[in-house]
Write a protein that holds these residues in place. Structure first.
Motif, PDB file in Angstrom:
ATOM      1  N   THR A 265     -10.778-113.727   1.901  1.00  8.03           N
ATOM      2  CA  THR A 265     -10.357-113.709   0.498  1.00  8.03           C
ATOM      3  C   THR A 265     -11.332-114.451  -0.410  1.00  8.03           C
ATOM      4  OG1 THR A 265      -8.979-115.669   0.871  1.00  8.03           O
ATOM      5  CG2 THR A 265      -7.923-113.514   1.107  1.00  8.03           C
ATOM      6  N   LEU A 266     -12.246-115.232   0.176  1.00  6.92           N
ATOM      7  CA  LEU A 266     -13.300-115.899  -0.574  1.00  6.92           C
ATOM      8  C   LEU A 266     -14.601-115.812   0.211  1.00  6.92           C
ATOM      9  CD1 LEU A 266     -11.585-119.206  -1.844  1.00  6.92           C
ATOM     10  CD2 LEU A 266     -12.154-117.196  -3.213  1.00  6.92           C
ATOM     11  N   ARG A 267     -15.704-116.038  -0.496  1.00  6.36           N
ATOM     12  CA  ARG A 267     -17.021-116.090   0.134  1.00  6.36           C
ATOM     13  C   ARG A 267     -17.677-117.403  -0.266  1.00  6.36           C
ATOM     14  NH1 ARG A 267     -21.573-111.269  -0.196  1.00  6.36           N
ATOM     15  NH2 ARG A 267     -23.086-112.195   1.254  1.00  6.36           N
ATOM     16  N   ALA A 268     -18.373-118.050   0.661  1.00  8.06           N
ATOM     17  CA  ALA A 268     -18.992-119.344   0.375  1.00  8.06           C
ATOM     18  C   ALA A 268     -20.493-119.289   0.638  1.00  8.06           C
ATOM     19  CB  ALA A 268     -18.351-120.439   1.223  1.00  8.06           C
ATOM     20  N   TYR A 269     -21.268-119.907  -0.257  1.00  4.09           N
ATOM     21  CA  TYR A 269     -22.715-120.014  -0.136  1.00  4.09           C
ATOM     22  C   TYR A 269     -23.078-121.497  -0.111  1.00  4.09           C
ATOM     23  CZ  TYR A 269     -22.729-115.184  -1.965  1.00  4.09           C
ATOM     24  OH  TYR A 269     -22.515-113.845  -2.181  1.00  4.09           O
ATOM     25  N   ALA A 270     -23.961-121.871   0.799  1.00  4.56           N
ATOM     26  CA  ALA A 270     -24.440-123.249   0.822  1.00  4.56           C
ATOM     27  C   ALA A 270     -25.343-123.494  -0.382  1.00  4.56           C
ATOM     28  CB  ALA A 270     -25.204-123.521   2.109  1.00  4.56           C
ATOM     29  N   LEU A 271     -25.246-124.663  -0.973  1.00  5.63           N
ATOM     30  CA  LEU A 271     -26.149-125.014  -2.066  1.00  5.63           C
ATOM     31  C   LEU A 271     -27.541-125.312  -1.508  1.00  5.63           C
ATOM     32  CD1 LEU A 271     -24.087-127.305  -4.468  1.00  5.63           C
ATOM     33  CD2 LEU A 271     -25.319-125.223  -5.088  1.00  5.63           C
ATOM     34  N   VAL A 272     -28.577-124.826  -2.207  1.00  3.88           N
ATOM     35  CA  VAL A 272     -29.961-125.064  -1.820  1.00  3.88           C
ATOM     36  C   VAL A 272     -30.654-125.767  -2.990  1.00  3.88           C
ATOM     37  CG1 VAL A 272     -32.131-124.007  -1.099  1.00  3.88           C
ATOM     38  CG2 VAL A 272     -29.952-123.003  -0.366  1.00  3.88           C
TER      39      VAL A 272
END
Length: 319
Positions: free
Chosen positions: A257-264
């Protein structure tokens, strides 16, 4: 007549079927029929009559069952009150917990502390960082786990110690891809995306503002919310992105239900343990020390002692 008779009669009336009532009660149909027959014999009137393939409640039955359900509700309420009264015999420690972090922090201390002190009753209240501070100062909670703030901004009368740093992630709805490799994303590349965030001067709102300030930008606010659960619900509807600890959205990411991206480059938020400086009894000091130890130690080895090594006094410095 006993409570079982009342419950059987209530369920049969709701299901309009002895067969379905037996399935709901997880007993044999013959047991339901026998108990209803005994109850009707004791009452001296019929509760149910057959009507086609089902049954109907008689006029007298409706009156009786309405009273029976009221009695059952009162018994259930009384049972709940008894359980609450039992809990009052235990010593209670109330812990304020920053929104969206239960998955990581509760697992670090609850089972371990409960096994050391089975007599201890633990209450957990979740709220924003500012509310957690207010609750701690006001005595509504005894301990708190919240975002670490600079030493000079720790409210007067509180003691704090950092316990854990959590990786931050950019969270979006699954159908809202962000630029990059699909795993990590640079904040500068998405600075123009509308963001759902806190407006509070401490906690996540302040962290997001500082992240954008580091790249010389201001966040484009889509909506404001005062807790992570609400932020996640808004983001899932595609109203914007959000920045939060990756662990706070892990369950929703697993469910899709959500998507997560690591901060760069990677960014983290540090959480701290807070308590009042006021002295407490030796027994409560052991409880407080056990919670603190469990939060600090990955192994979770808590050491009950006459006085925890983490005990403080009113002169202890804020760390």
């Amino acid at each position: 007549m006993d409570l079982r008779h009342l419950r059987y009669a209530s369920v049969v009336a709701k299901e309009r079927s002895f067969t379905r009532a037996a399935q709901r009660l997880d007993v044999a149909q013959s047991a339901v029929s026998d108990q209803i027959a005994k109850l009707e014999g004791e009452l001296g009137f019929a509760l149910f009559v057959r009507a086609g393939r089902g049954i109907e409640v008689t006029d007298l039955g409706r009156t009786f069952i309405a009273d029976a359900e009221r009695i059952l509700a009162e018994v259930q309420s009384l049972t709940g009150r008894v359980e609450r009264l039992k809990s009052l015999r235990k010593e209670t420690v109330r812990i304020g917990l920053g929104s969206g972090t239960a998955a990581v922090f509760v697992s670090r201390f609850l089972r371990r502390v409960s096994s050391l002190f089975p007599e201890l009753h633990i209450d957990i209240l979740t709220a924003s960082t500012k509310t957690v501070f207010d609750d701690l100062i006001g005595g509504r909670v005894d301990l708190a786990i919240a975002i670490q703030v600079p030493e000079e901004r720790v409210p007067t009368g509180l003691w704090s110690s950092p316990i854990l740093a959590l990786d931050l992630a950019v969270v979006t709805a699954p159908e809202r891809p962000l630029p990059g490799d699909g795993i990590g994303v640079e904040l500068a590349a998405i600075a123009g995306e509308p963001i759902v965030m806190y407006e509070l001067p401490v906690g996540y709102g302040e962290i997001v503002q500082s992240l954008y300030a580091d790249i010389g930008r201001f966040p484009v606010t889509a909506m404001l919310a005062d807790n992570i659960e609400t932020i996640k619900a808004i983001v899932a509807q595609g109203a914007g992105i959000a920045i939060m600890p990756a662990v706070s959205a892990a369950q929703e990411v697993r469910l899709g239900t959500l998507r997560a991206y690591a901060l760069v480059p990677p960014r983290q938020v540090t959480y701290a343990f807070y308590r009042r400086r006021a002295p407490v009894s030796e027994r409560r000091e052991r409880y407080f020390g056990a919670v603190y130890d469990a939060l600090r130690n990955e192994s979770g080895e808590c050491r009950p002692s006459a006085r925890s090594e983490n005990a403080i006094d009113s002169s202890a410095p804020v760390r």
